[in-house]
Design a protein around this motif. Sequence first.
Motif, mmCIF file in Angstrom:
data_model
loop_
_atom_site.group_PDB
_atom_site.id
_atom_site.type_symbol
_atom_site.label_atom_id
_atom_site.label_comp_id
_atom_site.label_asym_id
_atom_site.label_seq_id
_atom_site.Cartn_x
_atom_site.Cartn_y
_atom_site.Cartn_z
ATOM 1 N N LEU A 19 0.825 -1.202 0.000
ATOM 2 C CA LEU A 19 0.000 0.000 0.000
ATOM 3 C C LEU A 19 0.863 1.258 0.000
ATOM 4 C CD1 LEU A 19 -2.938 1.097 0.208
ATOM 5 C CD2 LEU A 19 -2.573 1.169 2.661
ATOM 6 N N PHE A 20 1.877 1.318 0.850
ATOM 7 C CA PHE A 20 2.774 2.476 0.875
ATOM 8 C C PHE A 20 3.505 2.628 -0.453
ATOM 9 C CE2 PHE A 20 2.841 2.209 5.675
ATOM 10 C CZ PHE A 20 2.119 3.373 5.837
ATOM 11 N N TRP A 21 3.941 1.510 -1.031
ATOM 12 C CA TRP A 21 4.627 1.557 -2.321
ATOM 13 C C TRP A 21 3.701 2.141 -3.386
ATOM 14 C CZ3 TRP A 21 3.392 -1.189 -6.798
ATOM 15 C CH2 TRP A 21 4.286 -1.036 -7.846
ATOM 16 N N TRP A 22 2.436 1.715 -3.409
ATOM 17 C CA TRP A 22 1.489 2.226 -4.396
ATOM 18 C C TRP A 22 1.236 3.721 -4.189
ATOM 19 C CZ3 TRP A 22 -3.379 4.433 -4.068
ATOM 20 C CH2 TRP A 22 -4.025 4.614 -5.285
ATOM 21 N N VAL A 23 1.097 4.137 -2.941
ATOM 22 C CA VAL A 23 0.832 5.549 -2.657
ATOM 23 C C VAL A 23 1.993 6.424 -3.134
ATOM 24 C CG1 VAL A 23 0.636 7.229 -0.780
ATOM 25 C CG2 VAL A 23 -0.775 5.165 -0.763
ATOM 26 N N PHE A 24 3.216 6.004 -2.886
ATOM 27 C CA PHE A 24 4.359 6.830 -3.251
ATOM 28 C C PHE A 24 4.698 6.769 -4.733
ATOM 29 C CE2 PHE A 24 5.364 6.390 1.355
ATOM 30 C CZ PHE A 24 5.202 7.726 1.648
ATOM 31 N N THR A 25 4.248 5.746 -5.438
ATOM 32 C CA THR A 25 4.554 5.643 -6.861
ATOM 33 C C THR A 25 3.388 6.030 -7.754
ATOM 34 O OG1 THR A 25 3.983 3.295 -6.915
ATOM 35 C CG2 THR A 25 6.296 3.863 -6.495
ATOM 36 N N ALA A 26 2.231 6.310 -7.184
ATOM 37 C CA ALA A 26 1.069 6.688 -8.000
ATOM 38 C C ALA A 26 1.328 8.037 -8.665
ATOM 39 C CB ALA A 26 -0.182 6.762 -7.127
ATOM 40 N N SER A 27 0.860 8.166 -9.889
ATOM 41 C CA SER A 27 1.085 9.417 -10.609
ATOM 42 C C SER A 27 0.235 10.533 -10.011
ATOM 43 C CB SER A 27 0.763 9.251 -12.089
ATOM 44 O OG SER A 27 -0.624 9.082 -12.272
ATOM 45 N N LYS A 28 0.765 11.719 -10.042
ATOM 46 C CA LYS A 28 0.063 12.880 -9.488
ATOM 47 C C LYS A 28 -1.205 13.181 -10.277
ATOM 48 C CE LYS A 28 3.350 13.292 -6.587
ATOM 49 N NZ LYS A 28 3.221 12.537 -5.379
ATOM 50 N N GLU A 29 -1.187 12.934 -11.587
ATOM 51 C CA GLU A 29 -2.372 13.170 -12.413
ATOM 52 C C GLU A 29 -3.524 12.246 -11.995
ATOM 53 O OE1 GLU A 29 0.652 12.361 -14.024
ATOM 54 O OE2 GLU A 29 1.237 14.458 -14.171
ATOM 55 N N TYR A 30 -3.200 10.984 -11.740
ATOM 56 C CA TYR A 30 -4.225 10.026 -11.333
ATOM 57 C C TYR A 30 -4.825 10.428 -9.987
ATOM 58 C CZ TYR A 30 -6.434 5.757 -9.721
ATOM 59 O OH TYR A 30 -7.339 4.861 -9.228
ATOM 60 N N ILE A 31 -3.989 10.811 -9.048
ATOM 61 C CA ILE A 31 -4.475 11.211 -7.721
ATOM 62 C C ILE A 31 -5.357 12.445 -7.831
ATOM 63 C CG2 ILE A 31 -3.755 12.087 -5.470
ATOM 64 C CD1 ILE A 31 -1.344 10.206 -5.677
ATOM 65 N N LYS A 32 -4.964 13.409 -8.663
ATOM 66 C CA LYS A 32 -5.762 14.616 -8.855
ATOM 67 C C LYS A 32 -7.109 14.275 -9.497
ATOM 68 C CE LYS A 32 -5.511 19.241 -10.838
ATOM 69 N NZ LYS A 32 -6.054 19.925 -9.693
#
Length: 58
Positions: free
Chosen positions: A33-46
């Motif tokens: 979960l931490f790995w996914w959070v830190f590697t997720a693209s900023k565009e996807y999160i936005k």
Amino acid sequence: MLKFVKGYMETIDGVATYPMISLLIFFVFFVILFWWVFTASKEYIKEVSELPIDKDNQ
């Protein structure tokens, strides 16, 4: 009730491995979960964070 559970658990062979397996599963889940959070693209999160706002406007 607790004496029954304790006595019953002592009769199971290898019962000490179950808490270790549970801890391992818990640890692996949160590492992933931490790995996914830190590697997720900023565009996807936005995009995902704006979904509730976009849904209200429609």
